[in-house]
Design an enzyme around this catalytic site. Structure first.
Site, mmCIF file in Angstrom:
data_model
loop_
_atom_site.group_PDB
_atom_site.id
_atom_site.type_symbol
_atom_site.label_atom_id
_atom_site.label_comp_id
_atom_site.label_asym_id
_atom_site.label_seq_id
_atom_site.Cartn_x
_atom_site.Cartn_y
_atom_site.Cartn_z
ATOM 1 N N ASN A 89 95.455 39.291 -52.812
ATOM 2 C CA ASN A 89 96.861 38.404 -52.924
ATOM 3 C C ASN A 89 96.314 37.231 -54.168
ATOM 4 O O ASN A 89 96.661 36.964 -54.879
ATOM 5 C CB ASN A 89 96.710 38.103 -50.799
ATOM 6 C CG ASN A 89 96.842 39.228 -50.829
ATOM 7 O OD1 ASN A 89 97.074 39.687 -50.468
ATOM 8 N ND2 ASN A 89 96.115 38.596 -48.796
ATOM 9 N N ASP A 90 95.026 37.412 -53.923
ATOM 10 C CA ASP A 90 94.726 36.141 -54.526
ATOM 11 C C ASP A 90 94.378 36.464 -56.588
ATOM 12 O O ASP A 90 94.577 35.785 -57.158
ATOM 13 C CB ASP A 90 93.262 35.460 -53.925
ATOM 14 C CG ASP A 90 93.635 34.183 -52.987
ATOM 15 O OD1 ASP A 90 94.757 33.804 -53.774
ATOM 16 O OD2 ASP A 90 92.977 34.030 -52.703
ATOM 17 N N ARG A 135 84.544 36.383 -43.027
ATOM 18 C CA ARG A 135 84.792 35.587 -44.174
ATOM 19 C C ARG A 135 83.974 33.462 -43.957
ATOM 20 O O ARG A 135 84.983 33.680 -43.401
ATOM 21 C CB ARG A 135 85.757 35.685 -45.027
ATOM 22 C CG ARG A 135 86.128 34.979 -46.246
ATOM 23 C CD ARG A 135 87.442 35.024 -47.242
ATOM 24 N NE ARG A 135 88.485 34.725 -45.771
ATOM 25 C CZ ARG A 135 89.675 34.378 -46.519
ATOM 26 N NH1 ARG A 135 89.905 35.177 -47.320
ATOM 27 N NH2 ARG A 135 90.728 34.177 -46.192
ATOM 28 N N GLU A 165 88.439 38.162 -56.105
ATOM 29 C CA GLU A 165 89.459 37.589 -56.390
ATOM 30 C C GLU A 165 90.333 36.700 -56.535
ATOM 31 O O GLU A 165 91.190 36.597 -56.768
ATOM 32 C CB GLU A 165 89.957 37.054 -54.625
ATOM 33 C CG GLU A 165 89.676 36.401 -53.827
ATOM 34 C CD GLU A 165 89.138 35.335 -52.901
ATOM 35 O OE1 GLU A 165 91.017 35.743 -52.380
ATOM 36 O OE2 GLU A 165 88.517 34.538 -51.943
ATOM 37 N N ARG A 224 89.406 36.464 -40.846
ATOM 38 C CA ARG A 224 89.482 35.585 -41.661
ATOM 39 C C ARG A 224 89.107 33.830 -40.901
ATOM 40 O O ARG A 224 89.278 33.484 -40.099
ATOM 41 C CB ARG A 224 91.705 34.961 -42.034
ATOM 42 C CG ARG A 224 91.613 35.840 -43.435
ATOM 43 C CD ARG A 224 92.839 34.888 -42.799
ATOM 44 N NE ARG A 224 93.535 35.901 -44.406
ATOM 45 C CZ ARG A 224 94.153 37.620 -44.518
ATOM 46 N NH1 ARG A 224 94.549 37.961 -43.317
ATOM 47 N NH2 ARG A 224 94.589 37.648 -46.193
ATOM 48 N N ARG A 251 101.554 32.212 -55.711
ATOM 49 C CA ARG A 251 101.689 33.226 -54.244
ATOM 50 C C ARG A 251 102.542 32.723 -53.448
ATOM 51 O O ARG A 251 103.132 32.868 -52.645
ATOM 52 C CB ARG A 251 100.025 33.743 -53.562
ATOM 53 C CG ARG A 251 99.477 32.978 -53.079
ATOM 54 C CD ARG A 251 98.110 33.707 -52.769
ATOM 55 N NE ARG A 251 98.513 34.181 -51.166
ATOM 56 C CZ ARG A 251 96.881 34.387 -50.157
ATOM 57 N NH1 ARG A 251 96.451 34.272 -51.250
ATOM 58 N NH2 ARG A 251 97.464 34.583 -49.712
ATOM 59 N N HIS A 291 92.612 43.109 -8.743
ATOM 60 C CA HIS A 291 92.355 44.958 -8.887
ATOM 61 C C HIS A 291 93.689 45.597 -9.790
ATOM 62 O O HIS A 291 93.687 45.800 -10.439
ATOM 63 C CB HIS A 291 91.658 44.932 -7.840
ATOM 64 C CG HIS A 291 90.197 45.735 -8.052
ATOM 65 N ND1 HIS A 291 89.611 45.000 -6.935
ATOM 66 C CD2 HIS A 291 89.498 44.896 -9.531
ATOM 67 C CE1 HIS A 291 88.342 44.409 -7.780
ATOM 68 N NE2 HIS A 291 88.615 44.713 -8.494
ATOM 69 N N CYS A 331 90.624 44.124 -49.313
ATOM 70 C CA CYS A 331 91.422 43.156 -47.606
ATOM 71 C C CYS A 331 92.657 42.856 -47.667
ATOM 72 O O CYS A 331 92.854 42.145 -47.001
ATOM 73 C CB CYS A 331 89.786 42.841 -47.133
ATOM 74 S SG CYS A 331 89.511 41.413 -48.326
HETATM 75 C C1 PEP Z 1 93.266 38.077 -50.953
HETATM 76 O O1 PEP Z 1 93.479 37.149 -52.196
HETATM 77 O O2 PEP Z 1 93.739 38.723 -50.949
HETATM 78 C C2 PEP Z 1 92.592 37.413 -49.177
HETATM 79 C C3 PEP Z 1 92.603 38.957 -48.496
HETATM 80 O O3 PEP Z 1 92.378 36.263 -48.819
HETATM 81 P P1 PEP Z 1 93.160 35.597 -48.039
HETATM 82 O O4 PEP Z 1 95.011 35.790 -47.961
HETATM 83 O O5 PEP Z 1 93.228 34.987 -46.994
HETATM 84 O O6 PEP Z 1 93.284 34.215 -49.288
HETATM 85 MG MG MG Z 2 92.357 34.941 -51.066
#
Ligand code: PEP
Ligand code: MG
Length: 541
Positions: free
Chosen positions: A451-452, A330, A428, A294, A462, A188, A499
């Site tokens: 990102n993608d 996802r 994406e 993820r 990337r 505790h 995202c």
């Molecule tokens: C993206 O592609 O922006 C994304 C959020 O997915 P990840 O970075 O996991 O590919």
């Molecule tokens: Mg992605």
């Protein structure tokens, strides 16, 4: 510099002098009591006094540590009514003619020993509560004032062990951190230290009496304490401490506030997570939901293809712990940079353009169905959204939905409880952004993976650091695709979030809000700074 190592219980850094907290040594008369009747009365009056003390501690803990932790002292009050404990003590006073303090020591110790010998670690840890009550009884019977043991300067407290009541009784303004030689993470005391958020390390066997009064730094993140730290160590941990203070201040200021501009434009601020281990980050940073779980990390963290059951447990844990927040999971986005041996994926010339994500799921139906079933089962435990990654066409979305419905039907026939699930897709690929109007007919939400989207729009790998000079994260083409996606979504009553990493870029927050974005899902640490920035914006100007 001397370094002590223990088990970390509460994160954080404490910088200050050491104060050694030493319990009184109880001198107990081992001989016969002259008046057993009087001893019984002393025992009874001490018991009632300690019960009243525990009630006062309950009230104090309620304010400092919350209801759950305060419950410990309610339990202590009840323990002092326990016939087993009372009878054990009375027997020693009546039959063996011993003093009340002798009876308390022997009686409480025997009950504590009984708990210690139990198999369940939870019950083992309860022995500390009995010892805590024993010491409280002895303090009253022998007239000790334990409040004076703490010292008068803010310091890092070092003790053999700390009982829950000692932890609550301590004046928090004088406690920078806690280090104990004993203790368990189930105790505790550990629970209280966590809810009071005091950097704490337990089971530090290196503790020594001559540390008293020395300069020290407690590194609760790594379970370490440095005595007379070197200037380098001091500088590094001071920087961590200052960052913590800054975050704490921001948290105090921003926690519970709406993510809303001055002119009333609201946006949802969600967190990106990798699994159940990130639950506390979501709560600590006051995320309003999870915009991207993820799920591939559940696969990456497993030596073999995770079973439906293992996945269900992971998803359920997050949903339950964070309910009623919306949690968007996802589906497995494996392939390209994320490879797993047990998936036996071929080496490819262009993995980012290759067999990955939804392309794997749609061609390995059993694998996909295992995840969708786990998700649907978990949906009964919270507020779930499911989204599909790497979508490029309408037929892919329709195929995903058909398999999702198939799983739903199977579970319905089996009588399995499932909840409502919002369905969405990641935008994406440029193809998805350009076809967003058609895709919007099929889903409840879009989540833009910048990102993608940047990688595919600008044809820049990337993963390739050599291409950094050619990469423009604010490329107008990407921003145009984002605007198109938001507009298409809104035309069809579909809410739109971001995202990808760009969602946390503070130089673009106002741009995204002006574009009409509904949600930003970012790393947990970015949430409160973004909320602050949003609250200072006025889009009417
Ligand atoms: C993206 O592609 O922006 C994304 C959020 O997915 P990840 O970075 O996991 O590919
Ligand atoms: Mg992605």
């Amino acid at each position: 510099m001397i370094t002590g190592k223990g088990t970390k219980i509460v994160n954080g850094v404490a910088i200050g002098k050491i104060h050694i907290y030493k319990l009184p040594v109880y001198e107990i008369n081992e001989g016969e009591a002259s008046d057993p009747e009087a001893e019984l009365e002393r025992f009874e009056s001490a018991r009632l006094k300690v019960q009243a003390q525990q009630h006062a501690l309950y009230e104090k803990a309620l304010v400092e540590a919350g209801e759950e932790s305060a419950g410990i002292f309610e339990a202590h009050e009840l323990m002092l009514d326990d016939d087993d404990i009372i009878d054990a003590c009375k027997e020693i006073m009546e039959d063996d003619q011993h003093t009340a303090e002798y009876a308390v020591r022997e009686g409480f110790d025997s009950v504590a020993q009984m708990f210690r010998e139990m198999d369940d670690p939870y019950f083992q840890a309860r022995s500390a509560d009995i010892i805590d009550l024993k010491n409280a009884m002895l303090d009253v019977l022998l007239g000790f004032d334990t409040d004076s043991l703490q010292g008068t300067e803010p310091s890092i407290l070092i003790a053999e062990d700390l009982a829950p009541s000692e932890t609550v009784r301590l004046d928090k303004s004088l406690i920078l951190g806690i280090v104990t030689r004993e203790g368990s993470s189930n105790s505790h005391t550990a629970i209280l230290a966590r809810s009071m958020n005091i950097p704490t390390v337990i089971q530090c066997k290196d503790i020594s009496d001559d540390w008293d009064g020395k300069d020290a730094i407690l590194d609760g993140y790594n379970g370490l304490i440095y005595i007379n730290p070197t200037p380098e160590r001091r500088a590094a941990l001071t920087a961590v401490h200052e960052e913590d203070l800054r975050k704490e201040a921001l948290l105090k200021e921003m926690k519970g506030l709406a993510s809303e501009t001055k002119d009333g434009r609201k946006v949802k601020l969600y967190a990106n997570i990798g699994g159940p281990e990130d639950i506390s980050a979501v709560k600590d940073n006051d995320a309003e939901g999870v915009g991207l779980f993820r799920s591939e990390f559940v696969y990456l963290n497993s030596a073999e293809d995770p079973s439906e059951e293992a996945q269900f447990e992971a998803y359920k844990k997050v949903l339950e712990a964070l309910s009623p927040r919306l949690i968007i999971i996802r589906t497995c986005d494996i392939g390209a940079d994320k490879t797993i041996d047990y998936m036996q994926l071929d080496k490819e010339e262009n993995p980012a353009l290759g067999y990955r994500a939804i392309r794997i799921c749609l061609t390995r139906k059993d694998f996909f169905k295992r995840q969708l079933r786990a998700l649907l089962r978990a949906s009964a435990y919270g507020n779930l959204g499911v989204m599909f990654p790497m979508i490029t066409s309408l037929s892919e979305v329709r195929n995903c939905k058909a398999i999702f419905e198939e799983c739903k039907e199977e579970l319905r026939i089996a009588g399995t409880k499932i909840g409502h699930v919002e369905l969405g897709i990641m935008i994406e690929t440029p193809a998805a952004a350009l076809c967003a109007d058609e895709l919007a007919e099929e889903v409840d939400f879009f989540s833009i993976g910048t990102n993608d989207l940047t990688q595919y729009t600008c044809a820049i790998d990337r993963q390739n650091a050599k291409l950094e000079p050619f990469s423009d994260t604010h490329h107008p083409a990407v921003l145009k695709l984002i605007q198109m996606t938001i507009d298409a979504g809104h035309r069809h009553n579909v809410w739109v979030g971001i995202c990808g990493e760009l969602g946390a870029d503070p130089t673009l927050t106002e741009t995204f809000l002006r574009m009409g974005i509904d949600e930003l899902s970012v790393n947990a640490k970015s949430i409160l700074p973004l909320r602050k920035a949003i609250r200072e914006m006025d889009l009417s100007k």
